[in-house]
Every structure is written in structure tokens, then in C-alpha cells.
Write a protein that holds these residues in place. Structure first.
Motif, PDB file in Angstrom:
ATOM      1  N   GLU A 210      35.337  68.471  46.592  1.00 26.33           N
ATOM      2  CA  GLU A 210      36.379  69.492  46.644  1.00 26.33           C
ATOM      3  C   GLU A 210      37.129  69.439  47.969  1.00 26.33           C
ATOM      4  O   GLU A 210      36.607  68.980  48.976  1.00 26.33           O
ATOM      5  CB  GLU A 210      35.761  70.874  46.442  1.00 26.33           C
ATOM      6  N   THR A 219      35.844  69.992  51.630  1.00 17.10           N
ATOM      7  CA  THR A 219      35.050  71.149  52.033  1.00 17.10           C
ATOM      8  C   THR A 219      33.639  70.680  52.406  1.00 17.10           C
ATOM      9  O   THR A 219      33.249  69.547  52.111  1.00 17.10           O
ATOM     10  CB  THR A 219      34.949  72.149  50.872  1.00 17.10           C
ATOM     11  N   GLN A 304      39.712  76.413  43.212  1.00 18.71           N
ATOM     12  CA  GLN A 304      38.893  75.534  44.044  1.00 18.71           C
ATOM     13  C   GLN A 304      38.253  74.431  43.206  1.00 18.71           C
ATOM     14  O   GLN A 304      38.186  73.267  43.618  1.00 18.71           O
ATOM     15  CB  GLN A 304      37.812  76.337  44.761  1.00 18.71           C
TER      16      GLN A 304
END
Length: 313
Positions: A210, A219, A304
């Protein structure tokens, strides 16, 4: 999709194999049992046929304390307990009962033996309440168990395996932190990292690499996913992959196309830096392939999950 609507189809998909498998497994007394255990094994057979879970557990405890009872005998008795719990759950849910109402019974059955259905149902319960970390763990354990021919001699239908696999991927994408794939009993990559599943071969893998909004920076969860991807590729000896980048729907389509391609290229560069020597192709799909989501997510969580890179072989 609600729990009720999913359970409407559950007997035909996830539950259909239950009764036949568990009844066929335990109706014949295992050969070679020690004579000192004969009364306990006879009690187990009688209690199993009657669906008497309390007696089955008491008998198992007595067998554990009996030095003449072998590990094979205890395993056989444990299967009787797990199968009795699964049968009770199946019967109740088939008549309109709630799967959630059986969570405690399913959890308490875990120490007695491994069964993919038990883990898949616990995964469903956790998924429905939004506990995606627990759901991803349970679904991956289900995949490991159904992929083990010793633990699951008769494989479920390919459609059932695909359903468990898809739920495992969705749960791992939605989890707040990365849920690593478990290994098999032989130490090979398992769960979502296994190369195939008893006849089911995923066309694409939703590895949760992600990214931060509007960026190619991964991330913290994405970093852990990237390392797991590297290790899985090394273990499988895969010589060629395609990385497909995606974005959320925020922003213009042209900008999202560029961003998704840049994300795929960023993952490719990271894999090469980590020592992957196979051929890597990159594709950017922008916002064109939204996930068909069935989980209770906020818009932020959903977006997300959309910011991802898929791996295709």
C-alpha cells in the motif's frame, strides 16, 4: 454483503462437504488401539454418534491422562470433538441460526484438531465484525489446512477454495497492519503465499503493498508486504512476474494512470534492490479496477486498500 445473505449460500458453498466428511472420518474405530484405551474409544464412538460433546471432551481428558493411549488415539478423539462441533454449527445455521452465536464453541474446538472449515467459519465471524487481522489469520490457516493432504484427505470443491482465498486476500488488504503468510508443516510458504491450492491457481495475487495518498511512498504495512513478496518469490523460484499498479478514484484519470504505473515501477525497483533477478513487467491501471468489496469499511479504509500493487505470473 451482510452475514445473513452470506449464510444463505453457505450450505451450498462452505458447508456442503461438512456432514459427509466428518461422518465418514469417524464411524470406524481406528485399528491398533491399546487395550487399556478400549473403553475410552468405545465411549468416544458412542458419544460421537449421539452428538454428546461434553462426554467427548471428558473422554479425551481421560485418554490424555492414560499412558496406554497413543498420540494417534488422541488425534482420533480430537477429530471426533471437532467434527461434533462442526456438525452442530452446520445444523443450526442451516435452519436459520447465527454463525456468530457459535464463536465460542468454534474457538474451544481449536486445541483438539485442525480443520479448514473451523478456521473458515471463524474467519467469517471476524470479517463480519470488522476484525480483519484476525480474519486474515483464520482464512490463511484454513488455506494451509485444506492444502495439506494429510489433514484434509478429500479436497473441497475448487469454488470453495477460491472463496476462502478471496476472503483471505480481502481481509489482509483491509487489516490495519500486515498479516504475514504462515508456513506449512514442512516449512514451505503457506497461506496466501502458497503456489497453488488443490487444483485452484490464483490468476493474480493482491499483495497489500500500500501507498501513501498521491505518492509512490509505501506505508509501513506496505514495506512488510514488500519483504514478504520478495521472500515468496525467492522461495518459489518464480522467474517472471507482472506488477499492476492501482489508485483510488480521487483525482483525474490521466494523473491516476501515471501514478499507478509509477507505483508498479517503485515496487519493481525495490524487488531488484532486494536481489530478485527475474523478469519484471509493469502495468498501470489507475482507478479502472476497483475491488468488489463486501467488508464493513469506512471510505478512508476502502481508498487505502485501492492504493495497491497486484502480482501476476
Amino acid at each position: 454483503m451482510t452475514l445473513g445473505s452470506r449464510l444463505t449460500a453457505l450450505p451450498a458453498v462452505m458447508m456442503t462437504p461438512v456432514a459427509a466428511l466428518m461422518l465418514a472420518t469417524l464411524v470406524v474405530l481406528a485399528p491398533g488401539l491399546a487395550l487399556a484405551c478400549e473403553d475410552l474409544t468405545n465411549r468416544t464412538q458412542t458419544a460421537y454418534k449421539a452428538g454428546d460433546l461434553a462426554t467427548l471432551k471428558d473422554t479425551f481428558a481421560a485418554a490424555e491422562a492414560n499412558a496406554d493411549c497413543s498420540a494417534e488415539t488422541l488425534q482420533w478423539m480430537g477429530k471426533a470433538i471437532v467434527s461434533t462441533v462442526l456438525r452442530s454449527v452446520h445444523e443450526d445455521v442451516s435452519q436459520g441460526g447465527s454463525l456468530q452465536a457459535h464463536e465460542t464453541a468454534l474457538r474451544e474446538a481449536r486445541p483438539y484438531g485442525q480443520d479448514w472449515r473451523l478456521e473458515a467459519w471463524l474467519g467469517d465471524i471476524a470479517f463480519e465484525r470488522g476484525d480483519f487481522t484476525e480474519a486474515a489469520t483464520a482464512f490463511q490457516d484454513a488455506l494451509n489446512t485444506l492444502n495439506d493432504e494429510e489433514l484434509t484427505p478429500t479436497a473441497p470443491d475448487t469454488a470453495v477454495i477460491e472463496e476462502v482465498y478471496n476472503k483471505a486476500e480481502m481481509a489482509r488488504l483491509a487489516a490495519a497492519d500486515y498479516v504475514s503468510a504462515p508456513t506449512t508443516r514442512s516449512g514451505e510458504p503457506g497461506g496466501l503465499a502458497a503456489p497453488s491450492y488443490r487444483g485452484f491457481q490464483p490468476a493474480a495475487r493482491l499483495v497489500p503493498v500500500e501507498f501513501q495518498f498521491g505518492s509512490t511512498l509505501v506505508t509501513p504495512k506496505g514495506l512488510r508486504a514488500l519483504r514478504d513478496l520478495r521472500d515468496a518469490l525467492r522461495a518459489s523460484g518464480t522467474q517472471s512476474i507482472t506488477l499492476v499498479g492501482h489508485t483510488d478514484p480521487v483525482g483525474g484519470m490521466a494523473a491516476n494512470d501515471r501514478l499507478s504505473l509509477a507505483r508498479a515501477e517503485s515496487v519493481a525497483a525495490s524487488l531488484r534492490n532486494e536481489g530478485y533477478t527475474g523478469q519484471i513487467y509493469v502495468v498501470g491501471r489507475g482507478e479502472r479496477d476497483p475491488l468488489q468489496w463486501v467488508a464493513p469499511l469506512t471510505q478512508h479504509q476502502y481508498h487505502q486498500a485501492l492504493r495497491r500493487v497486484e502480482v501476476r505470473q
